[in-house]
Each structure stands twice: as structure tokens, then as C-alpha cells.
Enzyme design. Sequence first.
Site, PDB file in Angstrom:
ATOM      1  N   GLY A  53       0.820  -1.209   0.000  1.00 22.88           N
ATOM      2  CA  GLY A  53       0.000   0.000   0.000  1.00 22.88           C
ATOM      3  C   GLY A  53       0.856   1.262   0.000  1.00 22.88           C
ATOM      4  O   GLY A  53       1.944   1.303  -0.588  1.00 22.88           O
ATOM      5  N   SER A  54       0.388   2.300   0.701  1.00 18.34           N
ATOM      6  CA  SER A  54       1.005   3.624   0.620  1.00 18.34           C
ATOM      7  C   SER A  54       2.414   3.707   1.181  1.00 18.34           C
ATOM      8  O   SER A  54       3.101   4.720   0.978  1.00 18.34           O
ATOM      9  CB  SER A  54       0.112   4.651   1.318  1.00 18.34           C
ATOM     10  OG  SER A  54      -1.105   4.797   0.624  1.00 18.34           O
ATOM     11  N   VAL A  55       2.880   2.703   1.892  1.00 12.34           N
ATOM     12  CA  VAL A  55       4.280   2.698   2.333  1.00 12.34           C
ATOM     13  C   VAL A  55       5.199   2.838   1.123  1.00 12.34           C
ATOM     14  O   VAL A  55       6.263   3.463   1.197  1.00 12.34           O
ATOM     15  CB  VAL A  55       4.593   1.400   3.114  1.00 12.34           C
ATOM     16  CG1 VAL A  55       6.079   1.245   3.360  1.00 12.34           C
ATOM     17  CG2 VAL A  55       3.842   1.389   4.442  1.00 12.34           C
ATOM     18  N   PHE A  56       4.764   2.287  -0.019  1.00  9.20           N
ATOM     19  CA  PHE A  56       5.587   2.320  -1.228  1.00  9.20           C
ATOM     20  C   PHE A  56       5.708   3.727  -1.808  1.00  9.20           C
ATOM     21  O   PHE A  56       6.596   3.992  -2.626  1.00  9.20           O
ATOM     22  CB  PHE A  56       5.012   1.363  -2.281  1.00  9.20           C
ATOM     23  CG  PHE A  56       5.910   1.151  -3.469  1.00  9.20           C
ATOM     24  CD1 PHE A  56       7.061   0.377  -3.359  1.00  9.20           C
ATOM     25  CD2 PHE A  56       5.619   1.734  -4.692  1.00  9.20           C
ATOM     26  CE1 PHE A  56       7.898   0.188  -4.446  1.00  9.20           C
ATOM     27  CE2 PHE A  56       6.441   1.544  -5.789  1.00  9.20           C
ATOM     28  CZ  PHE A  56       7.595   0.764  -5.665  1.00  9.20           C
ATOM     29  N   LYS A  57       4.832   4.637  -1.404  1.00  9.53           N
ATOM     30  CA  LYS A  57       4.926   6.016  -1.883  1.00  9.53           C
ATOM     31  C   LYS A  57       6.265   6.657  -1.502  1.00  9.53           C
ATOM     32  O   LYS A  57       6.681   7.646  -2.117  1.00  9.53           O
ATOM     33  CB  LYS A  57       3.780   6.858  -1.322  1.00  9.53           C
ATOM     34  CG  LYS A  57       2.412   6.493  -1.881  1.00  9.53           C
ATOM     35  CD  LYS A  57       1.305   7.259  -1.182  1.00  9.53           C
ATOM     36  CE  LYS A  57      -0.074   6.852  -1.692  1.00  9.53           C
ATOM     37  NZ  LYS A  57      -1.171   7.493  -0.947  1.00  9.53           N
TER      38      LYS A  57
END
Length: 563
Positions: free
Chosen positions: A291-295
Site C-alpha cells: 500500500g502507501s508505504v511504497f509512496k
Amino acid sequence: MILLLARLVQIQLFETESFSKRNINLLEESVMQRVHAVSIHDGRGSFVDRTGKHLVDDVHGSVVLFPFLKYVDWPVEQLAHILDISPQHIMLQLTQKPVILKQNGKVLQLSAKQVEDINHLKVPGVVAVYAKTGGAVTADHLIGITGQNDTQVRARYGNKIQEGVISPHTPIGISGLQRAFDEFLVTSGESKLLYHVDRTGEPMFGKTVKYSSTANPFYPLVIRTTLDKELQQLAEKVVDDSGMKKGGLVLLDVQSGEILAMVSKPSLATYSQHAYTRGAKNQMLSAHIPGSVFKTVVAAAAIDKRKTSGAFNCDQDLYGEGPPEHEMGMLTFKESFAQSCNYTFAKIASELIKEDEDVLERYAKMLGLSQTVGWKGNVFHFTEFKQFPEEEARQIWKEQSDKHINKAIAQTAIGQKNVRVSPLAVANMMATIARGGQTIEVTAVKEIQYKNGAVMHAFPVHEVQSQLSQRVMEQLQQLLRSVVTSSKGTGKRYQSLPVTVAGKSGTAETGNDDYVNRWFAGYFPYEAPRYALVSVELYTNEVDNLAGKVFADYVEAIANKGM
């Protein structure tokens, strides 16, 4: 008579070590017929934490009772007094074979004084020894389990079988560090109590019980891990208390890249092979949708390529085709990161990939989010030895064609579609950012030691100099801090913690509308980073964010203990 004499010559002179088609060793069998043994230690190597504390609590003072005690008068009351149990309890456990005394179904563990006092009684048939009887395991998934596999034992340790050191039924490592370091841990010889028996198999009264063990003072070996036993036990308590069913946490030392604690749920029944074969694997080494951790990866590339200026319309959905689930208004790049606006990162990723279609892979690697992040290298005759053989590789794209499809790019930019990373890799990314960009391979073992404490092999640090500028790393650190300090940041709950935290949250769709993966990855204290921590709850439909709770509770527990 001639035939009988010929048969005796065959048995006694020519086929003593390989008799009949079954290749029976008559010398060994004759010894086994008259001498029986009680195994008190299998000779397999052990694990300790960074300070030398044992991680597998399986060697205890124990009392061995021999069966002839049923038929003679002996001071059972004196033994009962030392052990603080009833004489009847002792006598009821005597069988036709030697037994290790138990209480409530578990081996009775003796103190050093009890061992000394029992042996001081000098009662034939009563022996107090330090035996390997099984016990609690700290960091069960990381340490792993052992089990029997006759085929593997013969293939890997045929020479040891021929030498009589081990048998085909000797347990070997199946998972975790037990598997990775099996060649160093496999037994070099058991420690046994030997006693003679008569032709019916009864122990012969009056014969001395002998202690047999390998004469090599250097074995069994000891694996000195990077774990801190106190931090590990604290982590296990926090995760257990949260009620988390699937997930766990990883704690790294920022400066060294060493694992200080690792917990995976569901727990692994260390002494049961079935727990492993039924899928209770180490989730911290498995690749999951982040999820948004990859941002964080997209943000690093955007900062380096100077794609962060202007405002972004966060009243649009991921594809810019309509309103999102939660409207946020016009946001700056920093605000978009703090509030985790999907549209901003989908738009930026699209621009970056048009210029360089491999941009996400390159920046992921520069941030320590490599294919695998565990220590690997040459150790003696082992080439490409891996401390984490079960670590699953990172994946960003499954099909190269997705790099030319706008919706696939948008989903990838926010850590969905085919993106898969392990919590260990995410923890390494946070540690890399915290120390300013220097990438270090993660280690779980510091060194292999001989029994006497001398170092057999020390694992050197494998580091790569940063390829990102100080400007990029400082801005990335500030972004991670803003997630917590911003009044609308997704990590604002951590503002009340006793130490300053920087990090990134993530909620990943799993393909089932009711189930998500929840993450929080970060480091602390922000001003002088010491720990990198990742907490993740996998495939959950719970309303409460247990990943966030575990992160907060563990940070607070560490701070309160002054660690």
C-alpha cells in the site's frame, strides 16, 4: 561341525561389520545388546542473543531414575525432600526403562544446588545431570524448527553417518536459522548415560552408570545472533497483548542493520513439524502488498528529479476521473505525503516513468529496498551463503507492459497492483533513510562461536555507499516526520509518544473488499535515529488498526524501559 565352524569364522572374522544382505554391523549390535543409553543432550549447536543469553531454554538440571529402584530399598524420602515432591510421585514414575523425572507432564527442572545435593546422596540408580529436555523458544520463527528427514540427512551428511557420529534419523534444520546454519549446528556426538543390561533387558544392579560425550572441547558450536533477548521478549508481549492474528513486527538497529527483534503471527510451534508444513511461515520474510508505504520510493524519485513543485488536486480519485473516497482539496507535495493523497503520487509516477521506465526499481534499490536485503556471501566453502534462505524477493512489476498502461502505473505508484515487499525489506528502507542513504545488508547472526567462546567466523558488514544526495535524504526524512507532526497526517497518533517518530502508514487492498493489509513503518528518535521499526497486520477485516497500535505500544515500551 565343519559347517558350524565355517559359520562362526564368517561371523567373527570376515563379516563382523557387514553381515548378511542387510549389512549389519555385528560389533555395534553386540554392544547395543548389552549396553543401553539414556540421551541427555543430542549434541546440536545452540543459539544465544547478542549478549550471550540463551534463546532456546532447553537445557536444565534433571534427575534420571533407573528401573531397578522399584525392587530395592533406597532413600526415596531424601530425594523427595530435595525436590519438594511426594515419595509416591517419584515411585509411580518408575518403569522398565530409565526415566527423566516429570511433574505435571513436564520435565522437572532442577536448580544447580538441587543437582549437587542429589548427586551428593550417591544413590545407585539416581543421577542428576544437565539434560536437553526442550523448553521455551525466544523468536521462534526466526530461530526455526528441526525435524527428521532421512533422505536429506543421507544426502548431506553421509560421511557422518558412516563415521557413526549421527544416524539417518538425526534431526536437521527445517526452517529459519536452524535451516540456514544446519551444517554448523548438526550434532558432533550425543551426550549419554550408559548402563549394562542382562539378557532380558533389565539393568544390571551394581554396574556403574557411565557418562559418554564427545571429547572435542570446541563442539557443539554456538550461533551468536544479533537479537536482544529483552527487546525480543518485550516485542512478543506487545504483539500477543494486541490480539493480532496474522502479521508481526521487525526492529532493526539503524546504524548496524542488525535485527534486534522479530515477531511473526501465527506463532510457530517450534517442536512440531506440522506447524511449518501447514503454512505457519515467517511473515516478516514473506512479500506482501505494501500500500502507501511504497509512496516513499516515488517520493525519493520525485525529490531527486525535482517533480515536487506546485499544488495537486486531491479532490480527484487515483486516476483523475472522479471524486475520491475522501476529498482533501488542493495540497502541496509535502501535504500529499503526510495525508497520503493517491492522485499526487499516481500523477508524479506517470511523469517519472515516461522519462525512465525503470525509475521505480532503481530508486527502490537505492533506498535499501533491494530484491532481497538479508546478508549473503561466502562462508568457508559455502558460496552465496544466505542468513535468510526463506526471504522472498521484492516485486514491483509483474509485466513490463504495465509500464505503458496509465492505470497500472497509478496502482503501482501507491503500492498496489503487483507490488510485493517483505516487512524486513521495508524496515531496511527506513533504516537506510534514517542513516542518510547508506545501504547495509540486514544480519541476524553476528558470529559462529566454538563451545569455549572463541570465534569461528564473524560476519562482516556488507554496505553500499549512498547514491542519493544529502538534499534528497534530508527532504525525505522531513516528509516522513511530517506524517506524524501534521494535524492531518496519517501518523498523528504518534505525537503523544515519549520519543519523536518519523514514518509512513499504508493500507493495502488485498483483492477481497473486506480484507486489507495495514502497515506503519518508521524510525525513532527522529533527531538521532536508533531504531527502525515496521509493524504490519495482514489480511484483516478488523475495524481497529492493530498495526498502528502495536507500533505505538512497542515504541512506548522501549522508551519507558530506557532502552
